[in-house]
Design a protein around this motif. Structure first.
Motif, PDB file in Angstrom:
ATOM      1  N   LYS A 229       0.836  -1.211   0.000  1.00  0.00           N
ATOM      2  CA  LYS A 229       0.000   0.000   0.000  1.00  0.00           C
ATOM      3  C   LYS A 229       0.868   1.257   0.000  1.00  0.00           C
ATOM      4  CE  LYS A 229      -3.592  -2.436   2.600  1.00  0.00           C
ATOM      5  NZ  LYS A 229      -4.331  -2.876   1.410  1.00  0.00           N
ATOM      6  N   ARG A 230       1.970   1.216   0.739  1.00  0.00           N
ATOM      7  CA  ARG A 230       2.847   2.394   0.759  1.00  0.00           C
ATOM      8  C   ARG A 230       3.497   2.603  -0.603  1.00  0.00           C
ATOM      9  NH1 ARG A 230       7.943   3.108   4.814  1.00  0.00           N
ATOM     10  NH2 ARG A 230       8.916   1.702   3.295  1.00  0.00           N
ATOM     11  N   ALA A 231       3.881   1.502  -1.262  1.00  0.00           N
ATOM     12  CA  ALA A 231       4.481   1.603  -2.592  1.00  0.00           C
ATOM     13  C   ALA A 231       3.504   2.247  -3.577  1.00  0.00           C
ATOM     14  CB  ALA A 231       4.894   0.215  -3.079  1.00  0.00           C
ATOM     15  N   LYS A 232       2.253   1.806  -3.543  1.00  0.00           N
ATOM     16  CA  LYS A 232       1.235   2.372  -4.432  1.00  0.00           C
ATOM     17  C   LYS A 232       1.022   3.862  -4.137  1.00  0.00           C
ATOM     18  CE  LYS A 232      -2.563   0.076  -5.213  1.00  0.00           C
ATOM     19  NZ  LYS A 232      -2.584  -0.063  -6.685  1.00  0.00           N
ATOM     20  N   ALA A 233       1.029   4.217  -2.840  1.00  0.00           N
ATOM     21  CA  ALA A 233       0.826   5.618  -2.458  1.00  0.00           C
ATOM     22  C   ALA A 233       2.004   6.475  -2.921  1.00  0.00           C
ATOM     23  CB  ALA A 233       0.635   5.726  -0.950  1.00  0.00           C
ATOM     24  N   HIS A 234       3.235   5.960  -2.758  1.00  0.00           N
ATOM     25  CA  HIS A 234       4.416   6.695  -3.230  1.00  0.00           C
ATOM     26  C   HIS A 234       4.330   6.912  -4.738  1.00  0.00           C
ATOM     27  CE1 HIS A 234       6.922   7.371   0.198  1.00  0.00           C
ATOM     28  NE2 HIS A 234       7.067   6.089   0.514  1.00  0.00           N
ATOM     29  N   ALA A 235       3.941   5.873  -5.462  1.00  0.00           N
ATOM     30  CA  ALA A 235       3.844   5.987  -6.917  1.00  0.00           C
ATOM     31  C   ALA A 235       2.813   7.034  -7.319  1.00  0.00           C
ATOM     32  CB  ALA A 235       3.487   4.624  -7.516  1.00  0.00           C
ATOM     33  N   ALA A 236       1.730   7.105  -6.560  1.00  0.00           N
ATOM     34  CA  ALA A 236       0.645   8.037  -6.892  1.00  0.00           C
ATOM     35  C   ALA A 236       1.045   9.494  -6.714  1.00  0.00           C
ATOM     36  CB  ALA A 236      -0.582   7.727  -6.038  1.00  0.00           C
TER      37      ALA A 236
ATOM     38  N   TRP B 109       4.217  10.634  -7.155  1.00  0.00           N
ATOM     39  CA  TRP B 109       5.441  10.857  -7.919  1.00  0.00           C
ATOM     40  C   TRP B 109       6.715  10.632  -7.104  1.00  0.00           C
ATOM     41  CZ3 TRP B 109       3.572  11.081 -12.631  1.00  0.00           C
ATOM     42  CH2 TRP B 109       2.322  11.675 -12.845  1.00  0.00           C
ATOM     43  N   ASN B 110       6.650   9.878  -6.009  1.00  0.00           N
ATOM     44  CA  ASN B 110       7.856   9.523  -5.255  1.00  0.00           C
ATOM     45  C   ASN B 110       8.462   8.265  -5.893  1.00  0.00           C
ATOM     46  OD1 ASN B 110       7.270  11.628  -3.530  1.00  0.00           O
ATOM     47  ND2 ASN B 110       6.415  10.329  -1.928  1.00  0.00           N
ATOM     48  N   GLU B 111       9.061   8.436  -7.062  1.00  0.00           N
ATOM     49  CA  GLU B 111       9.517   7.280  -7.843  1.00  0.00           C
ATOM     50  C   GLU B 111      10.565   6.449  -7.110  1.00  0.00           C
ATOM     51  OE1 GLU B 111      11.504   6.194 -12.202  1.00  0.00           O
ATOM     52  OE2 GLU B 111      11.228   8.294 -11.600  1.00  0.00           O
ATOM     53  N   THR B 112      11.545   7.106  -6.525  1.00  0.00           N
ATOM     54  CA  THR B 112      12.624   6.386  -5.843  1.00  0.00           C
ATOM     55  C   THR B 112      12.076   5.542  -4.700  1.00  0.00           C
ATOM     56  OG1 THR B 112      14.201   8.139  -6.379  1.00  0.00           O
ATOM     57  CG2 THR B 112      14.795   6.636  -4.601  1.00  0.00           C
ATOM     58  N   GLU B 113      11.209   6.148  -3.883  1.00  0.00           N
ATOM     59  CA  GLU B 113      10.634   5.428  -2.738  1.00  0.00           C
ATOM     60  C   GLU B 113       9.732   4.282  -3.201  1.00  0.00           C
ATOM     61  OE1 GLU B 113      10.684   8.612  -3.211  1.00  0.00           O
ATOM     62  OE2 GLU B 113      11.496   9.649  -1.447  1.00  0.00           O
ATOM     63  N   ALA B 114       8.972   4.533  -4.251  1.00  0.00           N
ATOM     64  CA  ALA B 114       8.069   3.486  -4.759  1.00  0.00           C
ATOM     65  C   ALA B 114       8.875   2.296  -5.267  1.00  0.00           C
ATOM     66  CB  ALA B 114       7.188   4.052  -5.868  1.00  0.00           C
ATOM     67  N   ARG B 115       9.944   2.555  -6.038  1.00  0.00           N
ATOM     68  CA  ARG B 115      10.763   1.464  -6.571  1.00  0.00           C
ATOM     69  C   ARG B 115      11.411   0.658  -5.448  1.00  0.00           C
ATOM     70  NH1 ARG B 115      11.334   1.281 -11.922  1.00  0.00           N
ATOM     71  NH2 ARG B 115      10.884   3.149 -13.176  1.00  0.00           N
ATOM     72  N   ALA B 116      11.854   1.358  -4.397  1.00  0.00           N
ATOM     73  CA  ALA B 116      12.486   0.673  -3.265  1.00  0.00           C
ATOM     74  C   ALA B 116      11.480  -0.255  -2.569  1.00  0.00           C
ATOM     75  CB  ALA B 116      13.036   1.694  -2.272  1.00  0.00           C
ATOM     76  N   ASP B 117      10.254   0.234  -2.380  1.00  0.00           N
ATOM     77  CA  ASP B 117       9.225  -0.592  -1.742  1.00  0.00           C
ATOM     78  C   ASP B 117       8.833  -1.775  -2.616  1.00  0.00           C
ATOM     79  OD1 ASP B 117       9.165   0.899   0.543  1.00  0.00           O
ATOM     80  OD2 ASP B 117       7.305   1.965   0.091  1.00  0.00           O
ATOM     81  N   PHE B 118       8.686  -1.540  -3.906  1.00  0.00           N
ATOM     82  CA  PHE B 118       8.332  -2.639  -4.816  1.00  0.00           C
ATOM     83  C   PHE B 118       9.443  -3.687  -4.865  1.00  0.00           C
ATOM     84  CE2 PHE B 118       5.280   0.360  -7.086  1.00  0.00           C
ATOM     85  CZ  PHE B 118       4.143  -0.322  -6.654  1.00  0.00           C
ATOM     86  N   ALA B 119      10.701  -3.236  -4.829  1.00  0.00           N
ATOM     87  CA  ALA B 119      11.829  -4.172  -4.852  1.00  0.00           C
ATOM     88  C   ALA B 119      11.829  -5.051  -3.604  1.00  0.00           C
ATOM     89  CB  ALA B 119      13.146  -3.403  -4.966  1.00  0.00           C
TER      90      ALA B 119
END
Length: 278
Positions: A208-215, A217-227
């Motif tokens: 959920k945090r990854a999706k929220a970061h992506a929404a 535009w926190n690309e770096t944080e979203a990629r880190a969470d997805f990884a």
């Protein structure tokens, strides 16, 4: 004034103005503090209490609007009044025997609160499945509040505390799912981060945090969470790939839009010079 009186009547409340107040009626935004004296009595005249004589002294009531006061009718009455006004209200009442109605949370014992949470959780799930997201969110929030109230009475780390924390975590994740659907992305990031501080490998909170970061535009944080999600649960590969593709498409679209905007901003033609002769 007549319109307000009709609204009150529809709610089973009759207002009789004794002494008019002064000024215009306030909009009374939440957080407004109102101070007033009151006297409550039965219709046949028996006085139940009087703020001017109760306890042998005069003490007005202080009410902060929007704070879900135990007797909500007080707030309903006060917002119809002007400063200095004196009015008499007659309210319809209904007497229900014990066990025939749902207690307000503030009136429950700890045992009643604990047994009430599964019910409110189930109601929230039902509302969510039916598409009533805001109503479901409120149910989950109330369940969390119940459990938090119980948890503060326990020693952090004890078995009882941990059991309550597990229940809170489940409800909080459901609450965050509602917030995601409502576009409250920064609140989702905040709540999920607090969960991951305690439970760093909680897959649902991470997702959920990854999706929220992506929404947002926190690309770096979203990629880190997805990884990290893929490390914890490789079976989520297709879902993560889909989310990353969506995020990348949004980023490319945004960059293209911004490029076009800046191009239009700086791409202007200087009008040709002209000369005149006399």
């Amino acid at each position: 004034m007549e319109e307000e009186a009709r609204k009150l009547l529809a709610e089973g409340i009759k207002k009789k103005l004794t002494s008019p107040g002064k000024g215009d009626l306030s909009t009374f935004p939440n957080g407004t503090k109102v101070v007033f004296h009151y006297r409550t009595s039965l219709c046949e005249g028996t006085v139940l209490d009087d703020s001017r004589t109760m306890g042998g002294r005069s003490k007005p009531m202080e009410l902060i609007l929007g704070k879900k006061f135990k007797l909500a009718v007080w707030e309903r009455l006060v917002i119809t009044m002007r400063e200095g006004e004196v009015a008499e209200f007659t309210c319809d009442t209904k007497v229900l025997p014990p066990g025939s109605f749902q207690l307000d949370v503030w009136a429950m014992t700890d045992e009643e609160k604990l047994s009430f949470v599964p019910q409110i959780h189930e109601e929230g799930n039902k509302l969510f499945k039916e598409g009533h997201i805001s109503e479901a969110r409120d149910k989950y929030y109330n369940g969390i509040a119940c459990l938090k109230n119980l948890q503060i009475k326990e020693q952090p780390g004890d078995e009882s505390w941990l059991k309550l924390d597990g229940m809170i975590t489940t409800l909080l994740l459901n609450y965050c799912q509602c917030l995601l659907l409502e576009g409250q992305y920064y609140e989702v990031i905040e709540h999920c981060s607090s969960l991951l501080f305690k439970y760093e490998n909680n897959v649902k909170a991470l997702y959920k945090r990854a999706k929220a970061h992506a929404a947002v535009w926190n690309e770096t944080e979203a990629r880190a969470d997805f990884a990290k999600l893929l490390e914890l649960d490789p079976s989520l590969g297709p879902s993560v790939a889909k989310e990353l593709k969506t995020m990348e498409e949004r980023i490319r679209s945004k960059q293209k839009e911004e490029k076009g905007r800046y191009k239009d901003l700086f791409n202007y033609n200087t009008p040709p010079a002209t000369a005149t002769t006399g």
